[in-house]
Scaffold this motif. Sequence first.
Motif, PDB file in Angstrom:
ATOM      1  N   SER A  75      11.206  -0.667   3.595  1.00 30.16           N
ATOM      2  CA  SER A  75      11.088  -1.678   4.636  1.00 30.16           C
ATOM      3  C   SER A  75      11.716  -2.964   4.131  1.00 30.16           C
ATOM      4  O   SER A  75      11.904  -3.158   2.930  1.00 30.16           O
ATOM      5  N   LEU A  76      12.044  -3.828   5.086  1.00 26.18           N
ATOM      6  CA  LEU A  76      12.744  -5.066   4.783  1.00 26.18           C
ATOM      7  C   LEU A  76      12.096  -6.228   5.519  1.00 26.18           C
ATOM      8  O   LEU A  76      11.731  -6.106   6.694  1.00 26.18           O
ATOM      9  N   ILE A  77      11.963  -7.345   4.814  1.00 31.32           N
ATOM     10  CA  ILE A  77      11.610  -8.595   5.468  1.00 31.32           C
ATOM     11  C   ILE A  77      12.556  -9.675   4.943  1.00 31.32           C
ATOM     12  O   ILE A  77      13.081  -9.563   3.831  1.00 31.32           O
ATOM     13  N   VAL A  78      12.777 -10.686   5.757  1.00 26.88           N
ATOM     14  CA  VAL A  78      13.650 -11.783   5.341  1.00 26.88           C
ATOM     15  C   VAL A  78      12.907 -13.106   5.421  1.00 26.88           C
ATOM     16  O   VAL A  78      11.997 -13.290   6.243  1.00 26.88           O
ATOM     17  N   LEU A  79      13.323 -14.021   4.564  1.00 24.09           N
ATOM     18  CA  LEU A  79      12.833 -15.388   4.610  1.00 24.09           C
ATOM     19  C   LEU A  79      13.812 -16.181   5.480  1.00 24.09           C
ATOM     20  O   LEU A  79      14.994 -16.294   5.167  1.00 24.09           O
ATOM     21  N   ALA A  80      13.306 -16.691   6.592  1.00 26.18           N
ATOM     22  CA  ALA A  80      14.156 -17.389   7.565  1.00 26.18           C
ATOM     23  C   ALA A  80      13.313 -18.415   8.325  1.00 26.18           C
ATOM     24  O   ALA A  80      12.132 -18.622   8.002  1.00 26.18           O
ATOM     25  N   THR A 121       0.831  -1.180   0.000  1.00 24.41           N
ATOM     26  CA  THR A 121       0.000   0.000   0.000  1.00 24.41           C
ATOM     27  C   THR A 121       0.875   1.242   0.000  1.00 24.41           C
ATOM     28  O   THR A 121       2.095   1.168   0.088  1.00 24.41           O
ATOM     29  N   ALA A 122       0.253   2.384  -0.096  1.00 27.61           N
ATOM     30  CA  ALA A 122       0.987   3.640  -0.095  1.00 27.61           C
ATOM     31  C   ALA A 122       1.730   3.877   1.215  1.00 27.61           C
ATOM     32  O   ALA A 122       2.600   4.739   1.306  1.00 27.61           O
ATOM     33  N   TYR A 123       1.405   3.093   2.242  1.00 30.50           N
ATOM     34  CA  TYR A 123       2.056   3.252   3.543  1.00 30.50           C
ATOM     35  C   TYR A 123       3.269   2.327   3.690  1.00 30.50           C
ATOM     36  O   TYR A 123       3.760   2.115   4.792  1.00 30.50           O
ATOM     37  N   ALA A 124       3.706   1.750   2.575  1.00 32.56           N
ATOM     38  CA  ALA A 124       4.876   0.864   2.565  1.00 32.56           C
ATOM     39  C   ALA A 124       4.655  -0.356   3.441  1.00 32.56           C
ATOM     40  O   ALA A 124       5.572  -0.871   4.062  1.00 32.56           O
ATOM     41  N   GLU A 125       3.422  -0.814   3.487  1.00 24.71           N
ATOM     42  CA  GLU A 125       3.131  -2.031   4.247  1.00 24.71           C
ATOM     43  C   GLU A 125       3.840  -3.201   3.588  1.00 24.71           C
ATOM     44  O   GLU A 125       3.671  -3.480   2.411  1.00 24.71           O
ATOM     45  N   ASN A 126       4.635  -3.889   4.346  1.00 27.66           N
ATOM     46  CA  ASN A 126       5.385  -5.049   3.866  1.00 27.66           C
ATOM     47  C   ASN A 126       5.173  -6.127   4.910  1.00 27.66           C
ATOM     48  O   ASN A 126       6.087  -6.501   5.618  1.00 27.66           O
ATOM     49  N   PRO A 128      20.092 -18.816   9.427  1.00 30.41           N
ATOM     50  CA  PRO A 128      20.425 -17.920   8.317  1.00 30.41           C
ATOM     51  C   PRO A 128      19.185 -17.307   7.673  1.00 30.41           C
ATOM     52  O   PRO A 128      18.094 -17.866   7.758  1.00 30.41           O
ATOM     53  N   ALA A 129      19.397 -16.161   7.053  1.00 32.81           N
ATOM     54  CA  ALA A 129      18.359 -15.499   6.267  1.00 32.81           C
ATOM     55  C   ALA A 129      18.562 -15.903   4.810  1.00 32.81           C
ATOM     56  O   ALA A 129      19.623 -15.682   4.243  1.00 32.81           O
ATOM     57  N   TYR A 130      17.537 -16.519   4.231  1.00 34.12           N
ATOM     58  CA  TYR A 130      17.678 -17.102   2.899  1.00 34.12           C
ATOM     59  C   TYR A 130      17.403 -16.100   1.773  1.00 34.12           C
ATOM     60  O   TYR A 130      17.939 -16.244   0.670  1.00 34.12           O
ATOM     61  N   ALA A 131      16.552 -15.133   2.027  1.00 34.42           N
ATOM     62  CA  ALA A 131      16.227 -14.123   1.014  1.00 34.42           C
ATOM     63  C   ALA A 131      15.840 -12.841   1.730  1.00 34.42           C
ATOM     64  O   ALA A 131      15.229 -12.873   2.805  1.00 34.42           O
ATOM     65  N   LEU A 132      16.193 -11.715   1.131  1.00 36.47           N
ATOM     66  CA  LEU A 132      15.901 -10.404   1.706  1.00 36.47           C
ATOM     67  C   LEU A 132      15.052  -9.634   0.710  1.00 36.47           C
ATOM     68  O   LEU A 132      15.444  -9.436  -0.442  1.00 36.47           O
ATOM     69  N   LEU A 133      13.870  -9.209   1.157  1.00 32.48           N
ATOM     70  CA  LEU A 133      12.932  -8.502   0.290  1.00 32.48           C
ATOM     71  C   LEU A 133      12.894  -7.034   0.694  1.00 32.48           C
ATOM     72  O   LEU A 133      12.552  -6.703   1.831  1.00 32.48           O
ATOM     73  N   LEU A 134      13.279  -6.179  -0.232  1.00 33.59           N
ATOM     74  CA  LEU A 134      13.320  -4.729  -0.012  1.00 33.59           C
ATOM     75  C   LEU A 134      12.169  -4.076  -0.755  1.00 33.59           C
ATOM     76  O   LEU A 134      11.939  -4.350  -1.931  1.00 33.59           O
ATOM     77  N   ILE A 135      11.433  -3.220  -0.063  1.00 37.68           N
ATOM     78  CA  ILE A 135      10.392  -2.423  -0.698  1.00 37.68           C
ATOM     79  C   ILE A 135      10.759  -0.961  -0.537  1.00 37.68           C
ATOM     80  O   ILE A 135      11.202  -0.532   0.526  1.00 37.68           O
ATOM     81  N   PHE A 136      10.596  -0.178  -1.607  1.00 36.02           N
ATOM     82  CA  PHE A 136      11.063   1.208  -1.603  1.00 36.02           C
ATOM     83  C   PHE A 136      10.287   2.033  -2.621  1.00 36.02           C
ATOM     84  O   PHE A 136       9.704   1.488  -3.565  1.00 36.02           O
ATOM     85  N   PRO A 137      10.275   3.357  -2.454  1.00 36.11           N
ATOM     86  CA  PRO A 137       9.633   4.221  -3.445  1.00 36.11           C
ATOM     87  C   PRO A 137      10.527   4.378  -4.670  1.00 36.11           C
ATOM     88  O   PRO A 137      11.731   4.544  -4.557  1.00 36.11           O
ATOM     89  N   PHE A 156       8.420 -15.339   6.632  1.00 36.16           N
ATOM     90  CA  PHE A 156       9.022 -14.014   6.521  1.00 36.16           C
ATOM     91  C   PHE A 156       8.980 -13.300   7.864  1.00 36.16           C
ATOM     92  O   PHE A 156       8.010 -13.414   8.612  1.00 36.16           O
ATOM     93  N   GLN A 157      10.069 -12.596   8.160  1.00 33.51           N
ATOM     94  CA  GLN A 157      10.213 -11.861   9.412  1.00 33.51           C
ATOM     95  C   GLN A 157      10.601 -10.417   9.118  1.00 33.51           C
ATOM     96  O   GLN A 157      11.314 -10.135   8.159  1.00 33.51           O
ATOM     97  N   ASP A 158      10.128  -9.508   9.968  1.00 33.38           N
ATOM     98  CA  ASP A 158      10.518  -8.100   9.855  1.00 33.38           C
ATOM     99  C   ASP A 158      11.990  -7.909  10.172  1.00 33.38           C
ATOM    100  O   ASP A 158      12.543  -8.591  11.044  1.00 33.38           O
ATOM    101  N   VAL A 159      12.606  -6.954   9.486  1.00 29.06           N
ATOM    102  CA  VAL A 159      13.947  -6.482   9.835  1.00 29.06           C
ATOM    103  C   VAL A 159      13.803  -5.010  10.185  1.00 29.06           C
ATOM    104  O   VAL A 159      13.519  -4.183   9.321  1.00 29.06           O
ATOM    105  N   PHE A 160      13.971  -4.680  11.455  1.00 31.70           N
ATOM    106  CA  PHE A 160      13.726  -3.314  11.910  1.00 31.70           C
ATOM    107  C   PHE A 160      14.956  -2.422  11.811  1.00 31.70           C
ATOM    108  O   PHE A 160      14.851  -1.200  11.892  1.00 31.70           O
TER     109      PHE A 160
END
Length: 265
Positions: A256-261, A29-34, A72-81, A54-58
Amino acid sequence: MASTEQERADPHSPSVSPSNTKRFVPLVTAYAENNPDVMSSLVHKLGLSSKLGFQDVFSIDDPDLLAFVPRPAYALLLIFPVSDTYEKFRVTEDQGREEYNGSGSGEEVVWYKQTIGNACGLIGLLHGVSNGKAKSFIEPDSALSRLLSEAIPLTPVGRANLLYESQALESAHQSAAAQGDTSAPSANDKVDLHYVCFVKSENNHLWEMDGRRKGPLYRGALDAEEDVLSDKALDLGVRSFLKREEEAGGGDLRFSLIVLAESLD
């Protein structure tokens, strides 16, 4: 192929635009909900083992906050404008590159071209679960297992068509998009946020995976014990992105960032 101007106006536009392009309700969403719960629900519905989620990375700089993330973190998902700075970088980096046309079991990574509108979140998730050690957690005979088996022998165009026609993907995506902390936008809404996924191949290489690009992007070698949240991986990936935006004076650094772990449940 969509023009740069079209893609800047709608970063979720597909890299190939057939007539009457299919569009999904955005996962973002426009609020960068990830929302990691939404993302986990989607990949579990497709057939990823519940042992992973998936877990939050703060924070990527605070060791105490990073310590809460399972490794280990297997994948890192980055969301950005999608900023002008990013678009200029993307166009410059892709200029002169040939379109990736890899296929088959000998590929180091499995890359998906995006041809569905508003599906960059889904494409990011697929990149995360289709590569590296994460793919060993895919349940046999699941929709995800069948999809990956069918995708591997195909070129990117064939894979894009496979995803485009997949009812299992569409159903799982629709179900996930109805979840989350904010109401889901329309499939025709334009959202200025985009996903990219960083994965570590089984050859210990860091790759940036983005369905809008010309192919997978090699970002550097990692040691065997380093994952996508290691200092080196962050320097090669997310921190490079943030540094570029900051140096350009970009005022909008929502990300925002989330990881697959390993799942916390």
